[in-house]
Write an enzyme that holds these catalytic residues in place. Structure first.
Site, PDB file in Angstrom:
ATOM      1  N   GLU A 209     -13.515  10.814   2.875  1.00  0.00           N
ATOM      2  CA  GLU A 209     -12.862  11.096   1.599  1.00  0.00           C
ATOM      3  C   GLU A 209     -13.265  12.497   1.148  1.00  0.00           C
ATOM      4  O   GLU A 209     -14.373  12.964   1.444  1.00  0.00           O
ATOM      5  CB  GLU A 209     -13.288  10.079   0.531  1.00  0.00           C
ATOM      6  CG  GLU A 209     -12.850   8.651   0.812  1.00  0.00           C
ATOM      7  CD  GLU A 209     -11.360   8.441   0.621  1.00  0.00           C
ATOM      8  OE1 GLU A 209     -10.673   9.383   0.161  1.00  0.00           O
ATOM      9  OE2 GLU A 209     -10.865   7.346   0.944  1.00  0.00           O
ATOM     10  N   ASP A 234       4.885  -3.931   3.502  1.00  0.00           N
ATOM     11  CA  ASP A 234       4.007  -3.697   2.356  1.00  0.00           C
ATOM     12  C   ASP A 234       4.073  -2.235   1.925  1.00  0.00           C
ATOM     13  O   ASP A 234       4.065  -1.927   0.727  1.00  0.00           O
ATOM     14  CB  ASP A 234       2.568  -4.069   2.715  1.00  0.00           C
ATOM     15  CG  ASP A 234       1.632  -3.996   1.519  1.00  0.00           C
ATOM     16  OD1 ASP A 234       1.986  -4.546   0.450  1.00  0.00           O
ATOM     17  OD2 ASP A 234       0.556  -3.391   1.644  1.00  0.00           O
TER      18      ASP A 234
END
Length: 292
Positions: A209, A234
């Site tokens: 991240e 999804d």
């Protein structure tokens, strides 16, 4: 590609030596090829084998001395007809020559053993791909997820090639897919995290991240699915129903617009995400054109 069978049926003879094709059988094969190419290949392979077996028996008889006392055109024709019947009996047996010919023809036609040819999944020979600069794993990934991407396109309006590219970028063309703790696949090729409202299965893995512009290793929870189709569905729900991504759908006209829209909406923390994704989208479109 339509299957065009060769003239293989040996129903008549010319001068007792040359084998002529039964044109009606050829026409029948051509007609059936349009309806069922796999069955036509099977029949053509059997006729190849029958022709070969007749030639073998013909050679065997030619190498055997005959008395010549009762030989005439009638006995010769009878012998040839008998050989044709014997050849028919020996043709099409499991593990025989026709089975090998059938497999070879299926590979050349791009037809799988389990069904008829699917143009969207036909694999081109690897040498042809190499000439076009397409790595086999790239081709395989695109063809593997093509149907699911097209289904998601119907729900979102986002081009299937864009979604294929995003799945490829997030998973490293399928080489870095998120796995569950037991090593089984999570089928999450989009890197969608398990938000607080997610009630399905979860895969917890270490990921990179960008915090304050710096790459850091963190442990995060990602959604886990039962199949790739579930993952694409999804994703379609997430992009199509979430107000956060409304502009992404609106700007999906170009690769750059779609990629920058995702980054602006906060899909990923990588500051170079849009540029990277746009490049993969362009690659995917180029490959799809090459495979068409």
């Amino acid at each position: 590609m339509a299957f065009n069978p060769l003239p293989l049926n040996t129903g008549s003879y010319s001068g007792g030596n040359a084998l002529n094709a039964d044109t009606r059988s050829i026409d029948a094969l051509k007609a059936s090829a349009a309806r069922d190419p796999k069955a036509s290949i099977k029949e053509a392979a059997k006729q190849f084998e029958s022709l070969f077996m007749q030639e073998v028996m013909k050679s065997m008889r030619a190498s055997t001395l005959s008395s010549g006392l009762l030989d005439n055109s009638a006995t010769q024709m009878g012998t040839e007809m008998l050989d044709q019947q014997f050849a028919g009996k020996m043709t099409g047996l499991p593990g025989g020559l026709s089975a090998a010919i059938e497999r070879q023809l299926q590979r050349q036609m791009g037809i799988a053993d389990g069904g008829a040819k699917d143009a969207t999944k036909t694999l081109q020979p690897l040498p042809a791909l190499a000439k076009k600069g397409i790595a086999p794993h790239v081709q395989s990934f695109i063809q593997k997820h093509d149907a699911a991407a097209k289904s998601a396109q119907e729900q979102t309006g986002i081009p299937a090639s864009f979604m294929l590219a995003q799945a490829a970028h997030e998973s490293g063309w399928g080489k870095r897919e998120i796995s569950n703790k037991d090593g089984s696949p999570s089928f999450n090729v989009f890197g969608i995290k398990a938000t607080p409202g997610w009630t399905g299965k979860v895969a917890e893995v270490q990921t990179t991240e960008y915090i304050d512009g710096k790459a850091q290793k963190v442990t995060a929870k990602f959604r886990a699915y039962g199949s790739y189709d579930e993952a694409f569905k999804d994703y379609a729900r997430l992009i199509g129903s979430n107000e956060r991504y409304r502009d992404v759908v609106a700007k999906a006209g170009t690769a750059e617009g779609f990629a920058r829209g995702l980054q602006k909406a906060g899909y990923a923390t990588d500051p170079e995400y849009a540029d990277k994704l746009a490049r993969v989208i362009n690659t995917t479109v180029r490959v799809q054109r090459a495979l068409a």
